[in-house]
Design a protein around this motif. Sequence first.
Motif, PDB file in Angstrom:
ATOM      1  N   LYS A 192       0.837  -1.208   0.000  1.00 11.48           N
ATOM      2  CA  LYS A 192       0.000   0.000   0.000  1.00 11.48           C
ATOM      3  C   LYS A 192       0.869   1.255   0.000  1.00 11.48           C
ATOM      4  O   LYS A 192       0.535   2.252  -0.647  1.00 11.48           O
ATOM      5  CB  LYS A 192      -0.931   0.005   1.220  1.00 11.48           C
ATOM      6  N   ASP A 193       2.002   1.186   0.717  1.00 10.44           N
ATOM      7  CA  ASP A 193       2.923   2.327   0.737  1.00 10.44           C
ATOM      8  C   ASP A 193       3.503   2.572  -0.661  1.00 10.44           C
ATOM      9  O   ASP A 193       3.635   3.714  -1.102  1.00 10.44           O
ATOM     10  CB  ASP A 193       4.059   2.073   1.727  1.00 10.44           C
ATOM     11  N   VAL A 194       3.845   1.481  -1.355  1.00 10.69           N
ATOM     12  CA  VAL A 194       4.361   1.607  -2.720  1.00 10.69           C
ATOM     13  C   VAL A 194       3.280   2.176  -3.630  1.00 10.69           C
ATOM     14  O   VAL A 194       3.551   3.045  -4.473  1.00 10.69           O
ATOM     15  CB  VAL A 194       4.852   0.242  -3.250  1.00 10.69           C
ATOM     16  N   GLU A 195       2.060   1.697  -3.459  1.00 11.55           N
ATOM     17  CA  GLU A 195       0.942   2.201  -4.263  1.00 11.55           C
ATOM     18  C   GLU A 195       0.801   3.711  -4.103  1.00 11.55           C
ATOM     19  O   GLU A 195       0.661   4.451  -5.083  1.00 11.55           O
ATOM     20  CB  GLU A 195      -0.356   1.515  -3.835  1.00 11.55           C
ATOM     21  N   GLY A 196       0.883   4.192  -2.859  1.00 12.27           N
ATOM     22  CA  GLY A 196       0.770   5.617  -2.613  1.00 12.27           C
ATOM     23  C   GLY A 196       1.897   6.410  -3.258  1.00 12.27           C
ATOM     24  O   GLY A 196       1.678   7.505  -3.785  1.00 12.27           O
ATOM     25  N   GLN A 197       3.085   5.849  -3.236  1.00 13.13           N
ATOM     26  CA  GLN A 197       4.241   6.519  -3.808  1.00 13.13           C
ATOM     27  C   GLN A 197       4.152   6.618  -5.333  1.00 13.13           C
ATOM     28  O   GLN A 197       4.612   7.602  -5.931  1.00 13.13           O
ATOM     29  CB  GLN A 197       5.510   5.765  -3.411  1.00 13.13           C
ATOM     30  N   LEU A 198       3.563   5.614  -5.975  1.00 14.65           N
ATOM     31  CA  LEU A 198       3.547   5.547  -7.438  1.00 14.65           C
ATOM     32  C   LEU A 198       2.213   5.967  -8.063  1.00 14.65           C
ATOM     33  O   LEU A 198       2.082   5.958  -9.284  1.00 14.65           O
ATOM     34  CB  LEU A 198       3.886   4.120  -7.898  1.00 14.65           C
ATOM     35  N   MET A 199       1.255   6.324  -7.229  1.00 13.97           N
ATOM     36  CA  MET A 199      -0.080   6.622  -7.746  1.00 13.97           C
ATOM     37  C   MET A 199      -0.057   7.788  -8.738  1.00 13.97           C
ATOM     38  O   MET A 199      -0.687   7.726  -9.808  1.00 13.97           O
ATOM     39  CB  MET A 199      -1.039   6.939  -6.594  1.00 13.97           C
ATOM     40  N   LEU A 200       0.674   8.853  -8.411  1.00 15.48           N
ATOM     41  CA  LEU A 200       0.723  10.007  -9.304  1.00 15.48           C
ATOM     42  C   LEU A 200       1.346   9.642 -10.648  1.00 15.48           C
ATOM     43  O   LEU A 200       0.843  10.030 -11.706  1.00 15.48           O
ATOM     44  CB  LEU A 200       1.513  11.144  -8.654  1.00 15.48           C
ATOM     45  N   ARG A 201       2.431   8.868 -10.609  1.00 13.42           N
ATOM     46  CA  ARG A 201       3.082   8.450 -11.858  1.00 13.42           C
ATOM     47  C   ARG A 201       2.148   7.587 -12.697  1.00 13.42           C
ATOM     48  O   ARG A 201       2.100   7.703 -13.927  1.00 13.42           O
ATOM     49  CB  ARG A 201       4.362   7.674 -11.548  1.00 13.42           C
ATOM     50  N   ALA A 202       1.385   6.720 -12.030  1.00 18.44           N
ATOM     51  CA  ALA A 202       0.438   5.868 -12.754  1.00 18.44           C
ATOM     52  C   ALA A 202      -0.639   6.716 -13.427  1.00 18.44           C
ATOM     53  O   ALA A 202      -0.997   6.479 -14.590  1.00 18.44           O
ATOM     54  CB  ALA A 202      -0.183   4.852 -11.790  1.00 18.44           C
ATOM     55  N   LYS A 203      -1.146   7.726 -12.717  1.00 17.17           N
ATOM     56  CA  LYS A 203      -2.180   8.592 -13.292  1.00 17.17           C
ATOM     57  C   LYS A 203      -1.646   9.374 -14.482  1.00 17.17           C
ATOM     58  O   LYS A 203      -2.353   9.576 -15.480  1.00 17.17           O
ATOM     59  CB  LYS A 203      -2.711   9.547 -12.224  1.00 17.17           C
ATOM     60  N   GLU A 204      -0.377   9.818 -14.385  1.00 23.92           N
ATOM     61  CA  GLU A 204       0.227  10.560 -15.492  1.00 23.92           C
ATOM     62  C   GLU A 204       0.297   9.714 -16.756  1.00 23.92           C
ATOM     63  O   GLU A 204       0.250  10.237 -17.872  1.00 23.92           O
ATOM     64  CB  GLU A 204       1.628  11.024 -15.097  1.00 23.92           C
ATOM     65  N   ARG A 205       0.408   8.398 -16.590  1.00 20.12           N
ATOM     66  CA  ARG A 205       0.492   7.499 -17.743  1.00 20.12           C
ATOM     67  C   ARG A 205      -0.845   6.806 -18.033  1.00 20.12           C
ATOM     68  O   ARG A 205      -0.897   5.838 -18.797  1.00 20.12           O
ATOM     69  CB  ARG A 205       1.582   6.445 -17.490  1.00 20.12           C
ATOM     70  N   ASN A 206      -1.903   7.275 -17.379  1.00 17.61           N
ATOM     71  CA  ASN A 206      -3.241   6.693 -17.573  1.00 17.61           C
ATOM     72  C   ASN A 206      -3.259   5.195 -17.275  1.00 17.61           C
ATOM     73  O   ASN A 206      -3.835   4.394 -18.021  1.00 17.61           O
ATOM     74  CB  ASN A 206      -3.736   6.944 -19.004  1.00 17.61           C
TER      75      ASN A 206
END
Length: 338
Positions: A192-206
């Motif tokens: 979950k901590d990793v998910e929070g860290q990478l969420m913005l990057r994932a959204k930027e790439r749809n």
Amino acid sequence: TLASYLDITPPDNRQAVFDNLDYLVTPPVIEDYALMSDIIGQQLGAAAAGTVTVQEALDEALTGKSNERLLEVQGRTYQLLANPVRVNNRISGAVILVLDVTEKQKAENMRKEFSANVSHELKTPLMSISGYAEIIENNMVKPEDIPKFAGRIHSEASRLSSLVEDIIKLSRLDESDKSIMMEDVELYQLCKDVEGQLMLRAKERNVQLNVDGQMAVVHGARQILYEMVYNLCDNAIKYNKADGKVKISVGYNKERHPVIRVEDTGIGIPKEEQERIFERFYRVDKSHSRATGGTGLGLSIVKHGAILHDAKIEVDSTPEVGTSISVIFGENSMQSRV
């Protein structure tokens, strides 16, 4: 004699005998390749009978010259050491030692390849930084363009810093650094901590990113486990498609071993490449990798982190469909009972 000694040696022990002893080889024994086959196995015996390498080594030793050679047999590498034996200043035979140096040779080749790759990977951003800085220094840039060039210098410096950090991480894992602190780590919260860290990057790439599963605990190094999951997810996002998905699953397999699985709907990995993706600096799609950044060491850190935690990695991938990578933890990484 050698023949007599081997006659009383159980067949199952002959390989061990050969691995640990030097043998006095006299001309009658040299020609007995069937005996050699019994000692070191059918593959090496057959190869020795059909190659001049062994005969040349023996012939040179019997003329009084010590020599060593490498012999390639069925994908294995053997080192032949041949030395003359003198009795009363006369050559009476030769001592031959055959060592299986396959793993040593592989390690040496990997070291050379790693050194060459590190030099290249370090040189590329350094040359970019130097080039941009020189252009600015010589007033070859319009004032309004300076921030853009400064940004490029910062980007290359960040890439260089990341590369050095990853090399240091790998070095610590290679040397089994005793300073690495081991503790009980809850994997679901870690993911979950990793998910929070990478969420913005994932959204930027749809790309849709989510964690599913249950609590699972292993005894390990929290920071290294975090980096393992982070690198797997980071790759899953980078090499995904628009409107793709990345799913992190945490739980136990049927043997009740903790498992982390990262699945994506990305470009996939060809079958012939799947065994190589954990090599240092290896990239399946080199052009795509360069465009998406990264050091080329992420999956190598995952591999060495798995070794540290008595875990195995399973890869299931289909090109243009997606990839699933599972980290399955072994008995030695189960929750401590203290």
